[in-house]
Motif scaffolding. Structure first.
Motif, PDB file in Angstrom:
ATOM      1  N   ARG A  56       0.864  -1.216  -0.019  1.00  0.00           N
ATOM      2  CA  ARG A  56       0.065  -0.148   0.121  1.00  0.00           C
ATOM      3  C   ARG A  56       0.936   1.341   0.186  1.00  0.00           C
ATOM      4  N   TYR A  57       0.507   2.379  -0.984  1.00  0.00           N
ATOM      5  CA  TYR A  57       1.361   3.466  -0.909  1.00  0.00           C
ATOM      6  C   TYR A  57       0.115   4.666  -0.997  1.00  0.00           C
ATOM      7  N   ARG A  58       0.785   5.755  -0.409  1.00  0.00           N
ATOM      8  CA  ARG A  58       0.065   6.931  -0.165  1.00  0.00           C
ATOM      9  C   ARG A  58       0.035   7.921  -1.458  1.00  0.00           C
ATOM     10  N   SER A  59       1.072   7.498  -2.413  1.00  0.00           N
ATOM     11  CA  SER A  59       0.851   8.228  -3.694  1.00  0.00           C
ATOM     12  C   SER A  59       1.388   7.598  -4.716  1.00  0.00           C
ATOM     13  N   LEU A  60       0.956   8.122  -5.989  1.00  0.00           N
ATOM     14  CA  LEU A  60       1.438   7.515  -7.461  1.00  0.00           C
ATOM     15  C   LEU A  60       2.544   7.698  -7.537  1.00  0.00           C
ATOM     16  N   THR A  61       3.321   8.707  -7.130  1.00  0.00           N
ATOM     17  CA  THR A  61       4.733   9.108  -7.019  1.00  0.00           C
ATOM     18  C   THR A  61       5.661   8.132  -6.582  1.00  0.00           C
ATOM     19  N   LEU A  62       5.170   7.760  -5.544  1.00  0.00           N
ATOM     20  CA  LEU A  62       6.089   6.546  -4.654  1.00  0.00           C
ATOM     21  C   LEU A  62       6.141   5.436  -5.626  1.00  0.00           C
ATOM     22  N   ILE A  63       5.041   4.805  -6.166  1.00  0.00           N
ATOM     23  CA  ILE A  63       4.942   3.906  -6.798  1.00  0.00           C
ATOM     24  C   ILE A  63       5.636   3.972  -8.121  1.00  0.00           C
ATOM     25  N   ALA A  64       5.653   5.051  -8.849  1.00  0.00           N
ATOM     26  CA  ALA A  64       6.323   5.462 -10.103  1.00  0.00           C
ATOM     27  C   ALA A  64       7.902   5.373  -9.843  1.00  0.00           C
ATOM     28  N   ARG A  65       8.127   5.774  -8.539  1.00  0.00           N
ATOM     29  CA  ARG A  65       9.863   5.718  -8.216  1.00  0.00           C
ATOM     30  C   ARG A  65      10.232   4.263  -8.064  1.00  0.00           C
ATOM     31  N   GLU A  66       9.314   3.567  -7.504  1.00  0.00           N
ATOM     32  CA  GLU A  66       9.728   2.183  -7.368  1.00  0.00           C
ATOM     33  C   GLU A  66       9.828   1.458  -8.569  1.00  0.00           C
ATOM     34  N   ILE A  67       8.833   1.642  -9.428  1.00  0.00           N
ATOM     35  CA  ILE A  67       8.910   0.975 -10.779  1.00  0.00           C
ATOM     36  C   ILE A  67      10.197   1.332 -11.667  1.00  0.00           C
ATOM     37  N   THR A  68      10.366   2.637 -11.556  1.00  0.00           N
ATOM     38  CA  THR A  68      11.464   3.231 -12.594  1.00  0.00           C
ATOM     39  C   THR A  68      12.702   3.505 -11.849  1.00  0.00           C
ATOM     40  N   GLY A  69      13.044   3.469 -10.609  1.00  0.00           N
ATOM     41  CA  GLY A  69      14.264   3.717  -9.848  1.00  0.00           C
ATOM     42  C   GLY A  69      14.479   5.276 -10.224  1.00  0.00           C
ATOM     43  N   HIS A  71      12.917   9.595 -10.138  1.00  0.00           N
ATOM     44  CA  HIS A  71      11.772  10.554  -9.689  1.00  0.00           C
ATOM     45  C   HIS A  71      10.976  10.883 -10.886  1.00  0.00           C
ATOM     46  N   TRP A  72       9.743  10.553 -10.741  1.00  0.00           N
ATOM     47  CA  TRP A  72       8.607  10.852 -11.711  1.00  0.00           C
ATOM     48  C   TRP A  72       7.524  11.395 -11.091  1.00  0.00           C
ATOM     49  N   SER A  73       6.681  12.159 -11.858  1.00  0.00           N
ATOM     50  CA  SER A  73       5.359  12.561 -11.177  1.00  0.00           C
ATOM     51  C   SER A  73       4.701  11.281 -11.414  1.00  0.00           C
TER      52      SER A  73
END
Length: 98
Positions: A56-69, A71-73
């Motif tokens: 569980r994540y509080r923001s999509l930005t945290l998920i995007a960072r996990e996926i890409t490695g 910083h993404w919006s």
């Protein structure tokens, strides 16, 4: 003449100011799907955040960072913001929302 110049400078500054970004409103239960480097990632919108990959994540930005490695919006990464399509083409990924 000086007042006219000051007024025109002031008007330009005001009109060139960045506009606030509108909030994204996603309904609980919505699924966001994004392919990144050959892997399809699905995010489930929950009442208090997002679920991805069993966490569980509080923001999509945290998920995007996990996926890409990097910083993404998050909204831009998942195609919810203007300009996302061009960024995804550069990165070689595709997206879809359901």
């Amino acid at each position: 003449m000086l007042r006219k110049l000051e007024r025109s400078i002031g008007e330009t500054t005001i009109s060139d100011a960045p506009k606030p970004v509108p909030q994204i409103s996603l309904k609980t239960g919505t699924r966001l799907v994004r392919e990144w480097r050959g892997i399809t990632h699905t995010v489930l919108v929950e009442a208090q955040g997002f679920e991805w990959n069993g966490g569980r994540y509080r923001s999509l930005t945290l998920i995007a960072r996990e996926i890409t490695g990097a910083h993404w919006s998050g909204p831009r990464f998942f195609g919810l913001r203007k300009g996302a399509a061009q960024a995804m083409e550069r990165e070689g990924g595709e997206h879809a929302q359901a």
